[in-house]
Design an enzyme around this catalytic site. Structure first.
Site, PDB file in Angstrom:
ATOM      1  N   ASP A   1      -4.403   1.442  11.660  1.00 41.32           N
ATOM      2  CA  ASP A   1      -6.167   1.544  12.159  1.00 41.32           C
ATOM      3  C   ASP A   1      -5.651   0.333  13.193  1.00 41.32           C
ATOM      4  O   ASP A   1      -5.704   1.403  14.056  1.00 41.32           O
ATOM      5  CB  ASP A   1      -6.860   0.134  11.037  1.00 41.32           C
ATOM      6  CG  ASP A   1      -7.723  -0.055  11.121  1.00 41.32           C
ATOM      7  OD1 ASP A   1      -9.000   0.827  12.264  1.00 41.32           O
ATOM      8  OD2 ASP A   1      -8.552  -1.129  10.665  1.00 41.32           O
TER       9      ASP A   1
ATOM     10  N   ASP B   1      -6.140  -0.464  -0.851  1.00 37.08           N
ATOM     11  CA  ASP B   1      -7.020  -1.530  -1.908  1.00 37.08           C
ATOM     12  C   ASP B   1      -8.127  -2.233  -1.377  1.00 37.08           C
ATOM     13  O   ASP B   1      -8.205  -1.715   0.065  1.00 37.08           O
ATOM     14  CB  ASP B   1      -6.260  -2.200  -2.415  1.00 37.08           C
ATOM     15  CG  ASP B   1      -6.139  -3.909  -1.100  1.00 37.08           C
ATOM     16  OD1 ASP B   1      -4.970  -3.218  -0.577  1.00 37.08           O
ATOM     17  OD2 ASP B   1      -5.515  -4.755  -1.105  1.00 37.08           O
TER      18      ASP B   1
ATOM     19  N   VAL C   1     -11.179   2.529   3.561  1.00 36.64           N
ATOM     20  CA  VAL C   1     -11.243   3.940   2.457  1.00 36.64           C
ATOM     21  C   VAL C   1     -10.593   3.289   1.045  1.00 36.64           C
ATOM     22  O   VAL C   1      -8.874   1.809   1.454  1.00 36.64           O
ATOM     23  CB  VAL C   1     -10.406   4.621   3.429  1.00 36.64           C
ATOM     24  CG1 VAL C   1     -11.664   5.801   3.853  1.00 36.64           C
ATOM     25  CG2 VAL C   1      -8.674   4.327   3.887  1.00 36.64           C
TER      26      VAL C   1
ATOM     27  N   GLY D   1       0.460  -0.726   0.085  1.00 35.73           N
ATOM     28  CA  GLY D   1      -0.079   0.050  -0.166  1.00 35.73           C
ATOM     29  C   GLY D   1       0.965   1.174   0.073  1.00 35.73           C
ATOM     30  O   GLY D   1       0.280   2.449  -0.059  1.00 35.73           O
TER      31      GLY D   1
ATOM     32  N   ARG E   1      -6.193   1.327  -6.146  1.00 35.82           N
ATOM     33  CA  ARG E   1      -4.590   1.412  -5.506  1.00 35.82           C
ATOM     34  C   ARG E   1      -4.029   2.733  -6.055  1.00 35.82           C
ATOM     35  O   ARG E   1      -3.778   3.764  -6.005  1.00 35.82           O
ATOM     36  CB  ARG E   1      -3.473   0.259  -5.638  1.00 35.82           C
ATOM     37  CG  ARG E   1      -4.066  -0.636  -4.664  1.00 35.82           C
ATOM     38  CD  ARG E   1      -2.246  -1.235  -4.142  1.00 35.82           C
ATOM     39  NE  ARG E   1      -2.371  -2.702  -3.713  1.00 35.82           N
ATOM     40  CZ  ARG E   1      -1.883  -3.363  -2.399  1.00 35.82           C
ATOM     41  NH1 ARG E   1      -2.150  -1.747  -2.101  1.00 35.82           N
ATOM     42  NH2 ARG E   1      -2.189  -4.151  -2.184  1.00 35.82           N
TER      43      ARG E   1
ATOM     44  N   GLU F   1       4.482   4.128   5.690  1.00 38.61           N
ATOM     45  CA  GLU F   1       2.873   3.547   5.977  1.00 38.61           C
ATOM     46  C   GLU F   1       1.746   4.415   5.152  1.00 38.61           C
ATOM     47  O   GLU F   1       2.076   5.346   4.736  1.00 38.61           O
ATOM     48  CB  GLU F   1       2.876   3.557   7.380  1.00 38.61           C
ATOM     49  CG  GLU F   1       2.905   1.607   7.912  1.00 38.61           C
ATOM     50  CD  GLU F   1       2.152   0.985   7.569  1.00 38.61           C
ATOM     51  OE1 GLU F   1       1.719   1.136   6.631  1.00 38.61           O
ATOM     52  OE2 GLU F   1       2.436  -0.361   8.153  1.00 38.61           O
ATOM     53  N   ASP F   2       0.715   3.507   4.710  1.00 41.19           N
ATOM     54  CA  ASP F   2       0.013   3.825   4.265  1.00 41.19           C
ATOM     55  C   ASP F   2      -1.586   4.346   5.292  1.00 41.19           C
ATOM     56  O   ASP F   2      -1.772   4.993   4.901  1.00 41.19           O
ATOM     57  CB  ASP F   2      -0.877   3.327   2.321  1.00 41.19           C
ATOM     58  CG  ASP F   2      -0.634   1.574   3.279  1.00 41.19           C
ATOM     59  OD1 ASP F   2      -0.562   1.093   4.891  1.00 41.19           O
ATOM     60  OD2 ASP F   2      -1.299   0.622   2.902  1.00 41.19           O
TER      61      ASP F   2
ATOM     62  N   LYS G   1      -6.262   6.452  11.593  1.00 44.83           N
ATOM     63  CA  LYS G   1      -7.577   6.276  11.795  1.00 44.83           C
ATOM     64  C   LYS G   1      -7.700   5.298  12.820  1.00 44.83           C
ATOM     65  O   LYS G   1      -7.396   4.257  13.062  1.00 44.83           O
ATOM     66  CB  LYS G   1      -7.992   4.670  10.313  1.00 44.83           C
ATOM     67  CG  LYS G   1      -8.963   4.893   9.629  1.00 44.83           C
ATOM     68  CD  LYS G   1      -9.425   4.239   8.863  1.00 44.83           C
ATOM     69  CE  LYS G   1      -9.133   2.719   8.638  1.00 44.83           C
ATOM     70  NZ  LYS G   1      -9.684   1.778   7.931  1.00 44.83           N
TER      71      LYS G   1
HETATM   72  P1  IMP Z   1      -3.864  -2.318  10.939  1.00 42.97           P
HETATM   73  O1  IMP Z   1      -3.142  -0.935  11.957  1.00 42.97           O
HETATM   74  O2  IMP Z   1      -2.421  -3.550  12.171  1.00 42.97           O
HETATM   75  O3  IMP Z   1      -4.712  -2.658  11.525  1.00 42.97           O
HETATM   76  O4  IMP Z   1      -3.064  -2.987   9.977  1.00 42.97           O
HETATM   77  C1  IMP Z   1      -3.498  -1.972   9.489  1.00 42.97           C
HETATM   78  C2  IMP Z   1      -2.758  -2.561   7.555  1.00 42.97           C
HETATM   79  O5  IMP Z   1      -4.122  -2.821   7.050  1.00 42.97           O
HETATM   80  C3  IMP Z   1      -2.337  -1.377   6.680  1.00 42.97           C
HETATM   81  O6  IMP Z   1      -1.011  -1.441   6.403  1.00 42.97           O
HETATM   82  C4  IMP Z   1      -3.612  -1.144   5.467  1.00 42.97           C
HETATM   83  O7  IMP Z   1      -2.509  -2.534   4.623  1.00 42.97           O
HETATM   84  C5  IMP Z   1      -4.692  -2.380   5.794  1.00 42.97           C
HETATM   85  N1  IMP Z   1      -5.610  -1.325   6.272  1.00 42.97           N
HETATM   86  C6  IMP Z   1      -6.190  -0.909   7.085  1.00 42.97           C
HETATM   87  N2  IMP Z   1      -7.555   0.381   7.218  1.00 42.97           N
HETATM   88  C7  IMP Z   1      -7.652   0.498   5.448  1.00 42.97           C
HETATM   89  C8  IMP Z   1      -8.848   0.753   5.158  1.00 42.97           C
HETATM   90  O8  IMP Z   1      -9.294   1.436   5.470  1.00 42.97           O
HETATM   91  N3  IMP Z   1      -8.538   0.265   3.271  1.00 42.97           N
HETATM   92  C9  IMP Z   1      -6.883  -0.297   3.306  1.00 42.97           C
HETATM   93  N4  IMP Z   1      -7.117  -0.914   3.465  1.00 42.97           N
HETATM   94  C10 IMP Z   1      -6.480  -0.441   5.254  1.00 42.97           C
HETATM   95 MG    MG Z   2      -0.351  -1.605   5.032  1.00 41.65          MG
END
Ligand code: IMP
Ligand code: MG
Length: 180
Positions: free
Chosen positions: A101, A157, A151, A43, A163, A97-98, A129
């Site tokens: 979450d 994606d 999103v 991402g 993407r 990072e993209d 987020k």
């Molecule tokens: P987490 O912080 O461990 O939940 O993982 C984050 C990863 O989940 C990000 O780097 C994205 O690849 C993916 N991700 C989390 N939220 C979204 C979203 O809203 N859209 C697309 N990918 C997301």
């Molecule tokens: Mg990621």
């Protein structure tokens, strides 16, 4: 592709403007240093491409692939699928990072990287987020704080698609239900 978008949350112009600001800030903060841009595939590649061209410092780029496996007890376990090609020992590392979450992927990664003794270790994310955070991880540089919705665009994606959208948006429910 735009037809699948219900609402644009951040426009292309807003993203590009913010990336220029982040690049300028990072250039200032790391003055006189060599920067190691560590990107987690896939991402963040769109952000990396724009951000790196707005950083006026000597930089190197390297990539990692991690996979989040959810165990039976609901705890996430993260596995390194592809490691870095180069050593980060003594380097000024900025993780690109993209979106953050829950933060569990990144929390695991930061632990794994800290052991390798970089000179410094920071995080830049284009989107944040913070609503569902389950691990204590915070980016040092944040592009935009976005609502707690799924999103797509600017690298993010849904089933590997969208993407290449230049903005950040929310999908229509029909697109979310469409067969893979
Ligand atoms: P987490 O912080 O461990 O939940 O993982 C984050 C990863 O989940 C990000 O780097 C994205 O690849 C993916 N991700 C989390 N939220 C979204 C979203 O809203 N859209 C697309 N990918 C997301
Ligand atoms: Mg990621």
């Amino acid at each position: 592709m735009h037809n699948d978008i219900e609402e644009i949350l951040v426009t292309e112009e807003q993203i590009q403007q913010r990336v220029r600001e982040l690049g300028a800030q990072i250039t200032q903060d790391y003055q006189g240093k060599d920067l190691f841009l560590l990107t987690v595939l896939r991402g963040a590649i769109v952000f990396l491409a724009d951000l790196s061209r707005n950083i006026d410092l000597p930089t190197t780029v390297d990539f990692m692939v991690v996979e989040k496996l959810t165990k039976k007890d609901g705890e996430a376990e993260v596995k390194i699928i592809k490691d870095l090609d180069s050593s980060i020992s003594g380097r000024h590392v900025l993780v690109v990072e993209d979106i953050i979450d829950e933060g569990r992927t990144l929390a695991f990664l930061m632990q794994a990287l800290q052991i390798r003794e970089p000179a410094s270790l920071k995080i830049v994310t284009i989107f944040d987020k913070p609503h569902q955070r389950r691990a204590a991880v915070q980016a040092d540089y944040v592009g935009f704080t976005v609502p707690d919705r799924y999103v797509v665009g600017y690298g993010l994606d849904y089933r590997q698609r969208y993407r290449n959208l230049s903005c950040l948006g929310v999908l229509k429910s029909e697109a979310l239900r469409a067969p893979a």
